[in-house]
Design an enzyme around this catalytic site. Structure first.
Site, PDB file in Angstrom:
ATOM      1  N   ASP A   1       8.687   5.818   5.283  1.00  0.00           N
ATOM      2  CA  ASP A   1      10.144   5.869   5.290  1.00  0.00           C
ATOM      3  C   ASP A   1      10.558   7.092   6.114  1.00  0.00           C
ATOM      4  O   ASP A   1       9.728   7.715   6.791  1.00  0.00           O
ATOM      5  CB  ASP A   1      10.708   5.868   3.852  1.00  0.00           C
ATOM      6  CG  ASP A   1      10.451   7.163   3.090  1.00  0.00           C
ATOM      7  OD1 ASP A   1       9.720   8.038   3.606  1.00  0.00           O
ATOM      8  OD2 ASP A   1      10.981   7.312   1.973  1.00  0.00           O
TER       9      ASP A   1
ATOM     10  N   CYS B   1       5.591   8.175   2.068  1.00  0.00           N
ATOM     11  CA  CYS B   1       6.994   8.464   1.758  1.00  0.00           C
ATOM     12  C   CYS B   1       7.039   9.890   1.210  1.00  0.00           C
ATOM     13  O   CYS B   1       6.108  10.661   1.445  1.00  0.00           O
ATOM     14  CB  CYS B   1       7.608   7.419   0.821  1.00  0.00           C
ATOM     15  SG  CYS B   1       6.919   7.373  -0.850  1.00  0.00           S
TER      16      CYS B   1
ATOM     17  N   THR C   1       6.803  11.112  -1.919  1.00  0.00           N
ATOM     18  CA  THR C   1       5.732  11.341  -2.902  1.00  0.00           C
ATOM     19  C   THR C   1       4.533  10.423  -2.700  1.00  0.00           C
ATOM     20  O   THR C   1       3.481  10.667  -3.288  1.00  0.00           O
ATOM     21  CB  THR C   1       6.247  11.069  -4.330  1.00  0.00           C
ATOM     22  OG1 THR C   1       6.724   9.713  -4.367  1.00  0.00           O
ATOM     23  CG2 THR C   1       7.371  12.026  -4.710  1.00  0.00           C
TER      24      THR C   1
ATOM     25  N   HIS D   1     -14.673   2.639  -5.775  1.00  0.00           N
ATOM     26  CA  HIS D   1     -14.554   1.897  -7.041  1.00  0.00           C
ATOM     27  C   HIS D   1     -13.482   0.799  -6.990  1.00  0.00           C
ATOM     28  O   HIS D   1     -13.670  -0.266  -7.556  1.00  0.00           O
ATOM     29  CB  HIS D   1     -14.192   2.858  -8.185  1.00  0.00           C
ATOM     30  CG  HIS D   1     -15.303   3.789  -8.552  1.00  0.00           C
ATOM     31  ND1 HIS D   1     -15.303   4.528  -9.704  1.00  0.00           N
ATOM     32  CD2 HIS D   1     -16.458   4.102  -7.909  1.00  0.00           C
ATOM     33  CE1 HIS D   1     -16.411   5.258  -9.772  1.00  0.00           C
ATOM     34  NE2 HIS D   1     -17.120   5.030  -8.678  1.00  0.00           N
TER      35      HIS D   1
ATOM     36  N   HIS E   1     -18.270  -2.557 -10.049  1.00  0.00           N
ATOM     37  CA  HIS E   1     -16.845  -2.489  -9.717  1.00  0.00           C
ATOM     38  C   HIS E   1     -16.277  -3.844  -9.292  1.00  0.00           C
ATOM     39  O   HIS E   1     -15.070  -4.038  -9.293  1.00  0.00           O
ATOM     40  CB  HIS E   1     -16.605  -1.462  -8.612  1.00  0.00           C
ATOM     41  CG  HIS E   1     -17.187  -0.125  -8.947  1.00  0.00           C
ATOM     42  ND1 HIS E   1     -16.712   0.643  -9.979  1.00  0.00           N
ATOM     43  CD2 HIS E   1     -18.224   0.554  -8.409  1.00  0.00           C
ATOM     44  CE1 HIS E   1     -17.431   1.752 -10.065  1.00  0.00           C
ATOM     45  NE2 HIS E   1     -18.361   1.720  -9.127  1.00  0.00           N
TER      46      HIS E   1
HETATM   47  C1  RB5 Z   1      13.461   9.307  -0.573  1.00  0.00           C
HETATM   48  O1  RB5 Z   1      14.482  10.166  -0.969  1.00  0.00           O
HETATM   49  C2  RB5 Z   1      12.296   9.368  -1.549  1.00  0.00           C
HETATM   50  O2  RB5 Z   1      12.711   8.903  -2.790  1.00  0.00           O
HETATM   51  C3  RB5 Z   1      11.100   8.596  -1.025  1.00  0.00           C
HETATM   52  O3  RB5 Z   1      10.636   9.138   0.158  1.00  0.00           O
HETATM   53  C4  RB5 Z   1       9.887   8.541  -1.934  1.00  0.00           C
HETATM   54  O4  RB5 Z   1       9.498   9.818  -2.342  1.00  0.00           O
HETATM   55  C5  RB5 Z   1       9.944   7.597  -3.062  1.00  0.00           C
HETATM   56  O5  RB5 Z   1       8.986   7.407  -3.817  1.00  0.00           O
END
Ligand code: RB5
Length: 166
Positions: free
Chosen positions: A10, A67, A69, A100, A135
């Site tokens: 993203d 993204c 996280t 695994h 596995h």
């Molecule tokens: C975008 O603000 C953020 O929520 C996205 O990049 C991601 O971390 C979502 O899991």
């Protein structure tokens, strides 16, 4: 043989992604970037889905998804049947996710890992191989979940109960 991989992010992952692409090219991969191509606000499900579909269809054996996280885009990729996306933030889990879990999509967060750690995660993931053996039944169970095949799932679970493996 050409090593192919697809990658998507993203807008939050879009700054880290070019560094990962460069690294992948340096280690001999032909890379397809499915977007996002700039930092304009967008939604991670679009790119998790794109990477997931390209991997599930067999167009690419492996994909990378980034993204903020890694969580949102891995959830999105995992909605595509056949995808086993692993959201990780260190090399050990990256490696084990292939050994695994036979992960076919690697996800991480640009707000969680720096570019050097991200490259180490990518290397650990690419250098690891699925170990099969004990596995494989678990992967078969996941495959049965993909098609919501309760009969096969229950049979596999029963087989697992009789197994002496870890
Ligand atoms: C975008 O603000 C953020 O929520 C996205 O990049 C991601 O971390 C979502 O899991």
């Amino acid at each position: 043989m050409i090593k192919k991989i697809c990658i998507g992010s993203d807008h939050v992952g879009a700054e880290l992604k070019p560094k990962i692409i460069e690294h992948l090219k340096d280690i001999g991969y032909e890379v397809t970037d499915v977007g996002a191509y700039n930092l304009e606000r967008t939604d991670y499900p679009i790119y998790g889905r794109k990477v997931g579909e390209l991997v599930a269809s067999g167009t690419f054996p492996l994909g990378i998804a980034i993204c903020g996280t890694g969580v949102g885009i891995s959830i999105a990729a995992n909605k595509v049947p056949g995808v086993r996306a692993a959201c990780v933030s260190e090399p050990y889990s990256a490696s084990l996710s292939r050994q695994h879990n036979n992960s076919n999509v690697l996800a991480f967060g640009s707000r969680v890992v720096g570019s050097e750690l991200a490259k180490m995660i990518v290397d650990a993931w690419l250098n690891a191989e699925f170990q099969g053996g004990r596995h494989q039944r678990r992967i078969n169970e996941l495959n049965a979940e993909d098609t919501r095949d309760d009969v096969i799932f229950d049979q596999l679970v029963e087989n697992g109960k009789n197994s002496k493996e870890e």
